[in-house]
Scaffold this motif. Structure first.
Motif, PDB file in Angstrom:
ATOM      1  N   LYS A  97       0.838  -1.204   0.000  1.00  0.00           N
ATOM      2  CA  LYS A  97       0.000   0.000   0.000  1.00  0.00           C
ATOM      3  C   LYS A  97       0.873   1.254   0.000  1.00  0.00           C
ATOM      4  CE  LYS A  97      -3.800  -2.246   2.464  1.00  0.00           C
ATOM      5  NZ  LYS A  97      -4.552  -2.337   3.743  1.00  0.00           N
ATOM      6  N   GLY A  98       0.553   2.164  -0.900  1.00  0.00           N
ATOM      7  CA  GLY A  98       1.290   3.419  -0.972  1.00  0.00           C
ATOM      8  C   GLY A  98       2.599   3.342  -1.726  1.00  0.00           C
ATOM      9  N   LYS A  99       2.941   2.167  -2.227  1.00  0.00           N
ATOM     10  CA  LYS A  99       4.186   2.004  -2.990  1.00  0.00           C
ATOM     11  C   LYS A  99       3.923   2.240  -4.477  1.00  0.00           C
ATOM     12  CE  LYS A  99       6.536   0.359   0.639  1.00  0.00           C
ATOM     13  NZ  LYS A  99       5.471   0.219   1.636  1.00  0.00           N
ATOM     14  N   SER A 100       4.932   2.752  -5.167  1.00  0.00           N
ATOM     15  CA  SER A 100       4.822   2.927  -6.613  1.00  0.00           C
ATOM     16  C   SER A 100       4.986   1.587  -7.312  1.00  0.00           C
ATOM     17  CB  SER A 100       5.895   3.896  -7.104  1.00  0.00           C
ATOM     18  OG  SER A 100       7.188   3.287  -7.019  1.00  0.00           O
ATOM     19  N   ASP A 101       4.600   1.545  -8.584  1.00  0.00           N
ATOM     20  CA  ASP A 101       4.783   0.316  -9.360  1.00  0.00           C
ATOM     21  C   ASP A 101       6.251  -0.079  -9.413  1.00  0.00           C
ATOM     22  OD1 ASP A 101       2.099   0.151  -9.817  1.00  0.00           O
ATOM     23  OD2 ASP A 101       2.175   0.740 -11.924  1.00  0.00           O
ATOM     24  N   ASN A 102       7.138   0.898  -9.542  1.00  0.00           N
ATOM     25  CA  ASN A 102       8.569   0.590  -9.620  1.00  0.00           C
ATOM     26  C   ASN A 102       9.092   0.039  -8.298  1.00  0.00           C
ATOM     27  OD1 ASN A 102       9.127   1.166 -12.304  1.00  0.00           O
ATOM     28  ND2 ASN A 102       9.472   3.346 -11.908  1.00  0.00           N
ATOM     29  N   GLU A 103       8.595   0.556  -7.176  1.00  0.00           N
ATOM     30  CA  GLU A 103       9.017   0.028  -5.880  1.00  0.00           C
ATOM     31  C   GLU A 103       8.540  -1.406  -5.713  1.00  0.00           C
ATOM     32  OE1 GLU A 103       9.393   3.810  -2.871  1.00  0.00           O
ATOM     33  OE2 GLU A 103       7.367   3.199  -3.452  1.00  0.00           O
ATOM     34  N   ILE A 104       7.302  -1.673  -6.095  1.00  0.00           N
ATOM     35  CA  ILE A 104       6.773  -3.036  -5.999  1.00  0.00           C
ATOM     36  C   ILE A 104       7.549  -3.974  -6.922  1.00  0.00           C
ATOM     37  CG2 ILE A 104       4.746  -4.457  -6.535  1.00  0.00           C
ATOM     38  CD1 ILE A 104       3.045  -2.124  -5.432  1.00  0.00           C
ATOM     39  N   MET A 105       7.898  -3.498  -8.118  1.00  0.00           N
ATOM     40  CA  MET A 105       8.685  -4.327  -9.026  1.00  0.00           C
ATOM     41  C   MET A 105      10.048  -4.662  -8.419  1.00  0.00           C
ATOM     42  SD  MET A 105      10.022  -3.536 -12.910  1.00  0.00           S
ATOM     43  CE  MET A 105      11.153  -2.247 -12.349  1.00  0.00           C
TER      44      MET A 105
END
Length: 443
Positions: free
Chosen positions: A134-142
């Motif tokens: 939650k609250g993370k960008s797509d790049n952070e999740i990747m």
């Protein structure tokens, strides 16, 4: 002869401070130990229960990754490979800040019985991380998923362990995880389920748990020569399981009056429609905004859905969300059937209340098996290089849920005529796994 109290003490001493895991084991062995003492006394010598309560393997690892500000973040990853007696480990990955070993062991233990009930050749496992998407960008999740898979890849495989999604892990996360596995291993195999339909996934996988839940509930009512037409349904949760359970319930003629999330409960006295569900899907976590458009609705901040009159209650949010007081309130309001769409959402006290009132109580290991059933069907499609139509997958899902119901009837019917679905599911799943363990020797 096995003694229930002694066995629970044994498990507690070996797993101190793991309350969720102990709750799951207790819920199962309360039914299994009397059954074993009467029918399979030789299983005590083989230590079948002791082996079932001990994971075959637990992997814990560090997950270091860079956030968007180039700051190093460190999380902890896990994979609990509980039992592979009837097939490769199968079970989801959960990304949530409250993930710990006790929760994953309870989920993996439940998964063993759930997967056995499907009659598909899959064992039980579970994994995840205390990472919060939650609250993370797509790049952070990747970047997190790539780091997570860089360790996990060495412990999984299409014939070894096939993870799927769970809370916090949807098609996006599965895509990032699969991409990293493919890059490291240099092959394209069905090592994860819940993939996108354009690259190896199965149709109706997002809908499967919710649809399967309603197919099971329909079996309960069919058994007593009724159907869902006109029945009032309370549902907790607002994610995939709750949403598609509501969709299927409406399609079967029921009136769904609640959905909920961590901020409170949305109630619509007129009942939700497909149009209303479509609108709710656009609101994300702000389901309270629904009341601005639909005046028949109200939002009850900080409250659960179990205060409203209903025929059927479907807890679809998280573990231990429905307690003894909630159960009493449901019964006072005329509820006749409770079916779990989440994993262990009812406390032990709540289950005792339901059984005392002769309410039909369908545990998650039976009622919410639709998700892993379609995951198993995705594995089959991957192994033969095919993709079945939505209709074909749905037909097979419905048949699997009907067979699970038959298993529960076989082992759960009491002399009074009451169907103890929890007992039926526990014993039905256990018998299949235990027989396989016996056949394979002391391993």
């Amino acid at each position: 002869m096995l003694n229930l109290k002694n066995f629970i003490n044994y498990v507690e001493k070996r797993n101190p401070n793991e309350s969720e895991f102990l709750q799951a084991v207790t819920e199962v062995v309360e039914d299994i130990i009397p059954f074993l003492n009467e029918n399979y006394p030789e299983y005590e010598t083989l230590k079948i229960l002791e082996r079932l309560a001990e994971p075959e393997r637990v992997v814990s690892f560090r997950v270091a990754w860079l956030d968007d500000s180039n700051t190093v973040q460190v999380n902890r990853g896990y994979r609990v490979q509980m039992n592979s007696a009837i097939g490769p480990y199968k079970g989801g990955l959960r990304f949530a800040p409250d993930v710990n070993l006790s929760i994953l062991k309870f989920l993996a233990f439940e998964q063993v019985f759930k997967n056995a009930l499907t009659s598909l050749p899959i064992g039980g496992g579970k994994g995840g991380s205390d990472f919060d998407p939650k609250g993370k960008s797509d790049n952070e999740i990747m970047r997190f998923c790539q780091s997570f898979m860089t360790e996990l890849y060495r412990h999984i495989g299409a014939e070894t362990d096939v993870p799927a999604g769970d809370i916090g892990v949807g098609t996006r996360e599965i895509g990032f995880l699969f991409g990293q596995y493919k890059r490291i291993q240099n092959n394209f195999t069905g090592v994860l389920t819940g993939k996108g339909v354009n690259w190896g996934g199965s149709y109706i996988r997002p809908e499967a748990t919710g649809y399967g839940l309603l197919y099971f509930v329909a079996c309960i009512y069919d058994y007593i020569d009724q159907n869902l037409e006109g029945k009032t349904v309370c549902i907790s949760g607002a994610g995939n399981v709750a949403f598609y359970a509501a969709e299927k319930a409406i399609a079967l003629g029921a009136k769904v009056i609640t959905l909920s999330n961590s901020s409170g409960t949305l109630y619509d006295e007129d009942g939700f429609t497909h149009e209303k569900l479509t609108y709710i899907a656009t609101l994300g976590r702000n389901i309270d905004k629904f009341t601005e458009k639909y005046k028949s609705s109200s939002f009850h901040a900080g409250e659960k859905p179990w205060q409203f009159k209903c025929d059927i209650a479907l807890p679809c949010a998280t573990q231990n969300e429905l307690n003894g007081d909630d159960a009493k309130k449901l019964i006072e309001n005329g509820c006749k059937c409770v079916a779990e769409g989440a994993n262990m959402p009812s406390t032990a006290e709540a289950i005792t209340v339901f059984h005392a009132a002769k309410v039909f109580f369908a545990p998650g290991k039976a009622a919410n098996a639709g998700g892993v059933a379609v995951s198993g069907l995705e594995m089959s499609q991957n192994s033969i290089g095919q993709q079945w139509t939505s209709a074909k997958v749905d037909t097979r899902l419905k048949a699997i849920m009907e067979n699970i119901h038959k298993t529960c009837l076989r082992y759960g019917k009491e002399e009074s005529g009451y169907i103890n679905y929890l007992k039926g599911a526990n014993i039905g799943g256990f018998v299949k796994v235990a027989e396989a363990m016996k056949s394979q020797g002391i391993v």
